[in-house]
Design an enzyme around this catalytic site. Sequence first.
Site, mmCIF file in Angstrom:
data_model
loop_
_atom_site.group_PDB
_atom_site.id
_atom_site.type_symbol
_atom_site.label_atom_id
_atom_site.label_comp_id
_atom_site.label_asym_id
_atom_site.label_seq_id
_atom_site.Cartn_x
_atom_site.Cartn_y
_atom_site.Cartn_z
ATOM 1 N N ASN A 49 -3.936 -0.002 -4.313
ATOM 2 C CA ASN A 49 -3.271 -1.304 -4.147
ATOM 3 C C ASN A 49 -3.687 -2.218 -5.309
ATOM 4 O O ASN A 49 -4.878 -2.475 -5.524
ATOM 5 C CB ASN A 49 -3.682 -1.908 -2.794
ATOM 6 C CG ASN A 49 -3.024 -3.251 -2.540
ATOM 7 O OD1 ASN A 49 -2.912 -4.075 -3.445
ATOM 8 N ND2 ASN A 49 -2.617 -3.498 -1.311
ATOM 9 N N HIS A 80 -4.534 -7.414 -6.399
ATOM 10 C CA HIS A 80 -5.480 -8.410 -6.909
ATOM 11 C C HIS A 80 -5.591 -8.452 -8.430
ATOM 12 O O HIS A 80 -6.229 -9.340 -8.982
ATOM 13 C CB HIS A 80 -6.823 -8.269 -6.184
ATOM 14 C CG HIS A 80 -6.611 -8.517 -4.710
ATOM 15 N ND1 HIS A 80 -6.103 -9.706 -4.245
ATOM 16 C CD2 HIS A 80 -6.719 -7.699 -3.633
ATOM 17 C CE1 HIS A 80 -5.942 -9.626 -2.932
ATOM 18 N NE2 HIS A 80 -6.306 -8.420 -2.538
ATOM 19 N N HIS A 111 1.778 -5.485 -2.075
ATOM 20 C CA HIS A 111 2.183 -6.291 -0.931
ATOM 21 C C HIS A 111 2.911 -7.508 -1.482
ATOM 22 O O HIS A 111 2.290 -8.391 -2.084
ATOM 23 C CB HIS A 111 0.921 -6.698 -0.151
ATOM 24 C CG HIS A 111 1.201 -7.456 1.110
ATOM 25 N ND1 HIS A 111 0.204 -7.785 1.985
ATOM 26 C CD2 HIS A 111 2.335 -7.929 1.641
ATOM 27 C CE1 HIS A 111 0.721 -8.444 3.018
ATOM 28 N NE2 HIS A 111 2.024 -8.548 2.821
ATOM 29 N N ARG A 114 4.042 -10.661 -0.736
ATOM 30 C CA ARG A 114 3.915 -11.652 0.338
ATOM 31 C C ARG A 114 5.020 -12.690 0.254
ATOM 32 O O ARG A 114 5.487 -13.021 -0.839
ATOM 33 C CB ARG A 114 2.547 -12.341 0.252
ATOM 34 C CG ARG A 114 1.413 -11.502 0.799
ATOM 35 C CD ARG A 114 0.110 -12.288 0.799
ATOM 36 N NE ARG A 114 -0.939 -11.550 1.480
ATOM 37 C CZ ARG A 114 -1.217 -11.656 2.782
ATOM 38 N NH1 ARG A 114 -0.525 -12.498 3.541
ATOM 39 N NH2 ARG A 114 -2.187 -10.951 3.308
ATOM 40 N N ARG A 157 1.781 -15.090 -3.384
ATOM 41 C CA ARG A 157 0.488 -15.515 -3.946
ATOM 42 C C ARG A 157 -0.031 -14.561 -5.025
ATOM 43 O O ARG A 157 -0.827 -14.943 -5.852
ATOM 44 C CB ARG A 157 -0.563 -15.671 -2.843
ATOM 45 C CG ARG A 157 -0.925 -14.387 -2.156
ATOM 46 C CD ARG A 157 -2.037 -14.566 -1.167
ATOM 47 N NE ARG A 157 -1.598 -15.279 0.021
ATOM 48 C CZ ARG A 157 -2.280 -15.247 1.176
ATOM 49 N NH1 ARG A 157 -3.412 -14.573 1.263
ATOM 50 N NH2 ARG A 157 -1.828 -15.892 2.227
ATOM 51 N N GLU A 178 4.484 -2.962 0.692
ATOM 52 C CA GLU A 178 4.089 -3.596 1.952
ATOM 53 C C GLU A 178 4.851 -4.915 2.067
ATOM 54 O O GLU A 178 4.871 -5.710 1.113
ATOM 55 C CB GLU A 178 2.590 -3.880 1.958
ATOM 56 C CG GLU A 178 1.767 -2.620 1.885
ATOM 57 C CD GLU A 178 0.279 -2.907 1.944
ATOM 58 O OE1 GLU A 178 -0.454 -2.065 2.473
ATOM 59 O OE2 GLU A 178 -0.160 -3.962 1.461
ATOM 60 N N THR A 229 -4.582 -9.751 5.499
ATOM 61 C CA THR A 229 -3.857 -9.340 6.701
ATOM 62 C C THR A 229 -4.788 -9.223 7.905
ATOM 63 O O THR A 229 -5.689 -8.392 7.918
ATOM 64 C CB THR A 229 -3.153 -7.992 6.446
ATOM 65 O OG1 THR A 229 -2.439 -8.101 5.224
ATOM 66 C CG2 THR A 229 -2.203 -7.648 7.582
ATOM 67 N N GLU A 263 0.171 3.362 9.407
ATOM 68 C CA GLU A 263 -1.059 3.152 8.647
ATOM 69 C C GLU A 263 -2.014 2.426 9.580
ATOM 70 O O GLU A 263 -1.708 1.326 10.057
ATOM 71 C CB GLU A 263 -0.812 2.321 7.375
ATOM 72 C CG GLU A 263 -2.133 2.047 6.634
ATOM 73 C CD GLU A 263 -1.953 1.514 5.223
ATOM 74 O OE1 GLU A 263 -1.020 1.952 4.520
ATOM 75 O OE2 GLU A 263 -2.761 0.650 4.830
ATOM 76 N N HIS A 276 -7.347 -0.833 4.539
ATOM 77 C CA HIS A 276 -7.737 -2.242 4.595
ATOM 78 C C HIS A 276 -9.256 -2.363 4.666
ATOM 79 O O HIS A 276 -9.884 -1.871 5.588
ATOM 80 C CB HIS A 276 -7.131 -3.022 5.764
ATOM 81 C CG HIS A 276 -7.166 -4.497 5.485
ATOM 82 N ND1 HIS A 276 -6.124 -5.157 4.879
ATOM 83 C CD2 HIS A 276 -8.136 -5.401 5.652
ATOM 84 C CE1 HIS A 276 -6.454 -6.416 4.702
ATOM 85 N NE2 HIS A 276 -7.672 -6.596 5.152
HETATM 86 C C1 LIG Z 1 -1.435 -4.972 4.439
HETATM 87 C C2 LIG Z 1 -2.774 -4.797 3.872
HETATM 88 O O1 LIG Z 1 -3.674 -4.393 4.519
HETATM 89 C C3 LIG Z 1 -3.082 -5.093 2.469
HETATM 90 O O2 LIG Z 1 -2.113 -4.742 1.590
HETATM 91 C C4 LIG Z 1 -3.410 -6.492 2.244
HETATM 92 O O3 LIG Z 1 -2.554 -7.300 2.987
HETATM 93 C C5 LIG Z 1 -3.330 -6.773 0.765
HETATM 94 O O4 LIG Z 1 -2.863 -8.034 0.525
HETATM 95 P P1 LIG Z 1 -3.872 -9.264 0.656
HETATM 96 O O5 LIG Z 1 -5.095 -8.901 -0.080
HETATM 97 O O6 LIG Z 1 -3.088 -10.397 0.123
HETATM 98 O O7 LIG Z 1 -4.155 -9.418 2.111
HETATM 99 N N1 LIG Z 2 -2.897 -1.436 3.379
HETATM 100 C C1 LIG Z 2 -4.199 -1.621 2.868
HETATM 101 C C2 LIG Z 2 -4.179 -1.812 1.416
HETATM 102 O O1 LIG Z 2 -3.182 -1.581 0.769
HETATM 103 C C3 LIG Z 2 -5.384 -2.241 0.687
HETATM 104 O O2 LIG Z 2 -6.179 -3.132 1.389
HETATM 105 P P1 LIG Z 2 -7.543 -3.648 0.669
HETATM 106 O O3 LIG Z 2 -8.288 -2.422 0.185
HETATM 107 O O4 LIG Z 2 -7.123 -4.507 -0.489
HETATM 108 O O5 LIG Z 2 -8.265 -4.367 1.748
#
Ligand SMILES: CC(=O)[C@@H](O)[C@H](O)COP(=O)(O)O
Ligand SMILES: NCC(=O)COP(=O)(O)O
Length: 261
Positions: A11, A14, A47, A49, A53, A74, A105, A155, A194
Site C-alpha cells: 500500500n 503514505h 485507498h 479516500r 487526503r 480500496e 480505517t 480482507e 492493516h
Molecule cells: C483500508 C485500510 O486498511 C488501509 O488501506 C488504510 O485505510 C490506508 O489508508 P489510511 O492510512 O488513510 O487509513
Molecule cells: N488494507 C490494509 C492496507 O492496505 C494497509 O494498511 P496499513 O499497513 O497502512 O495499516
Amino acid sequence: MHPPRLLLGVNIDHIATLRQARGTRYPDPVQAALLAEEAGADGITVHLREDRRHIQERDVRLLAEVLNTRMNLEMAVTEEMIRLAEEVRPAHVCLVPEKREELTTEGGLDVVSGFEAIAAACARLAAVGCEVSLFVDPDPAQIEAALRAGAPVIELHTGAYAEVTGEAAAREHARLAAATEMALELGLTVNAGHGLNYHNVEAIAAIPGIHELNIGHAIIARSLFVGLKEAVAEMKRLAIAGQEAGFLASLEEHDHDDHHH
Ligand SMILES: CC(=O)[C@@H](O)[C@H](O)COP(=O)(O)O
Ligand SMILES: NCC(=O)COP(=O)(O)O
C-alpha cells in the site's frame, strides 16, 4: 501439500501523504509503485479516500496504465467511487468503511447493516471484471454476509491485533485464525491487512490459507531508512518465512494427531 506462496500487496498511500503535505509533485506514488514491484510486490494497493487526503484520482488513473502487477483499489461504497472503478476497472476493488475525521480505517465494513448497497456494489463491480473484496472484522456474521453479498474475497482487518500485545494479541490472533478457517470453508479467498509491521507480520502470515497481506504504513516508514526496495523485500522475506513456519507447524500438528488416533 505445500500451500501457494503468500502474496504481498504494498500500500503506497503514505508516499502520497508526504506529497500532499507540501502540495509538491514529489514523492510520486506512481514511481514508488514501480519500485515496489521491482522489489517483489505482488500487487499495489491504494485507498482513494473521499477527502483525497493522500491518493488522488490522477494516481489511480496513471497506476492503471503503468502497473505490471495489479491494482487493488480500496474505496468507500459511494456512487462516486463505484463510477470511477467502473471506468478504471482495477483488477481488485476492496470496499472499506470510511469516516471523514478518522486517522485511519477504524473497524471493518458493516456488511450486515449495509447489505443492500454493498451487494449492489459487488454486482456492479463484478460486471466490469473487478474482483471485489470486503474489508471486514474477524466476525462470523460479517463473513457470512460478505458471502451472501456476492464478494468472492474478504480482507480481514488486522488492526485490533496490531494494536495490542501479549495475551490480548494472542486472543485477536485466534479470532483471525478462526475467521480465516470459517471463510475458507465457505469458499471465500482470504486476505488480511492493516497495522501489520516487521514485528507482528509473521504470526499472521503463519495462519494457514491466507492468500495475500496488504501492508503500507510500516513499509513506507521503514523505506525512509533503508530505501523502498529493501523495505519491500524485507517485508516479503518475513511474510514468506511466517507462512513457512505456519506450514511446518501444521504438519507437526497432523503428525501429533495421527499418533494419538
Ligand atoms: C483500508 C485500510 O486498511 C488501509 O488501506 C488504510 O485505510 C490506508 O489508508 P489510511 O492510512 O488513510 O487509513
Ligand atoms: N488494507 C490494509 C492496507 O492496505 C494497509 O494498511 P496499513 O499497513 O497502512 O495499516
